[in-house]
Structures are given as structure tokens and as C-alpha cells.
Design an enzyme around this catalytic site. Structure first.
Site, PDB file in Angstrom:
ATOM      1  N   GLY A 144       0.814  -1.215   0.000  1.00 36.88           N
ATOM      2  CA  GLY A 144       0.000   0.000   0.000  1.00 36.88           C
ATOM      3  C   GLY A 144       0.843   1.258   0.000  1.00 36.88           C
ATOM      4  N   THR A 145       1.920   1.259  -0.777  1.00 34.23           N
ATOM      5  CA  THR A 145       2.849   2.397  -0.775  1.00 34.23           C
ATOM      6  C   THR A 145       2.192   3.697  -1.235  1.00 34.23           C
ATOM      7  OG1 THR A 145       3.625   1.727  -2.960  1.00 34.23           O
ATOM      8  CG2 THR A 145       4.911   0.990  -1.072  1.00 34.23           C
ATOM      9  N   ARG A 146       1.179   3.631  -2.056  1.00 38.41           N
ATOM     10  CA  ARG A 146       0.511   4.851  -2.517  1.00 38.41           C
ATOM     11  C   ARG A 146      -0.365   5.474  -1.441  1.00 38.41           C
ATOM     12  NH1 ARG A 146       0.064   1.728  -7.815  1.00 38.41           N
ATOM     13  NH2 ARG A 146      -1.306   0.499  -6.528  1.00 38.41           N
ATOM     14  N   MET A 147      -0.534   4.783  -0.319  1.00 41.31           N
ATOM     15  CA  MET A 147      -1.326   5.319   0.786  1.00 41.31           C
ATOM     16  C   MET A 147      -0.443   6.113   1.749  1.00 41.31           C
ATOM     17  SD  MET A 147      -3.947   2.229   1.476  1.00 41.31           S
ATOM     18  CE  MET A 147      -5.518   3.055   1.578  1.00 41.31           C
TER      19      MET A 147
END
Length: 101
Positions: A14-17
Site C-alpha cells: 500500500g505504498t501509494r497510501m
């Protein structure tokens, strides 16, 4: 009647979070998103739910342990298909044997 099961792919970072918390443990109305998914799936699949865990596995496993789902450990972060491939041995061992490869 055909028996079915479901695999939830919950191993992503979930790096885009922009959070250290795994994306499936991000909360909505004070409950992890994974909790909503597992509760709804339990209605349809009862105990035939497998959750693939990887990043933040201990936290995800704790959330899964409150349900009737089974955890599958994902060895490496190499893609979605690999996560499903990790679950295949447990699906094959299921007593209802509907998985074909």
C-alpha cells in the site's frame, strides 16, 4: 450444488497510501477495511475463505484471527499472481476439492 471458496489477496504494501500500516488494515469508521471484506465474505463462503498475507503479516493475521478465514503466508512480494499461487496448495488440500490447475 457447487461449492466455492474465495482467496483475498491482502499481502500488498500500500505504498501509494503513504502509511507504514498495510493497506488492508487502514481504517474506515474505526474498523480495518479487511474486517468489512471478511464479514461480507463470511455470509457467502462461511469457512472457505483464504487470506494471503505478506507485508505487515502479524497485524493482518491478528485481524483475520477474529474471523473464520485461513491465512496463507506469501514468501516474496513479486506480484498478484504469485500471491494466488502461494494459496493453491491449501486450496488443493480443501476437502471439497474444486480447484483445478
Amino acid at each position: 450444488m457447487m461449492q466455492c471458496g474465495v482467496v483475498v489477496l491482502a499481502a500488498g504494501k500500500g505504498t501509494r497510501m503513504y502509511s507504514f500500516r498495510p493497506k488492508v488494515l487502514q481504517t474506515l469508521l474505526e474498523e480495518p477495511m479487511l474486517g468489512y471484506v471478511l464479514r461480507d465474505l463470511h455470509t457467502w463462503f462461511e469457512t472457505k475463505i483464504w487470506v494471503v498475507v505478506g507485508h505487515g503479516a502479524y497485524g493482518v493475521k491478528a485481524a483475520v484471527s477474529r474471523s473464520t478465514a485461513h491465512c496463507v503466508w506469501r514468501e516474496e512480494q513479486v506480484g498478484t499472481g504469485y500471491g494466488l499461487w502461494q494459496a493453491l496448495p491449501q486450496l488443493r488440500d480443501a476437502s471439497w476439492r474444486t480447484v483445478r490447475v
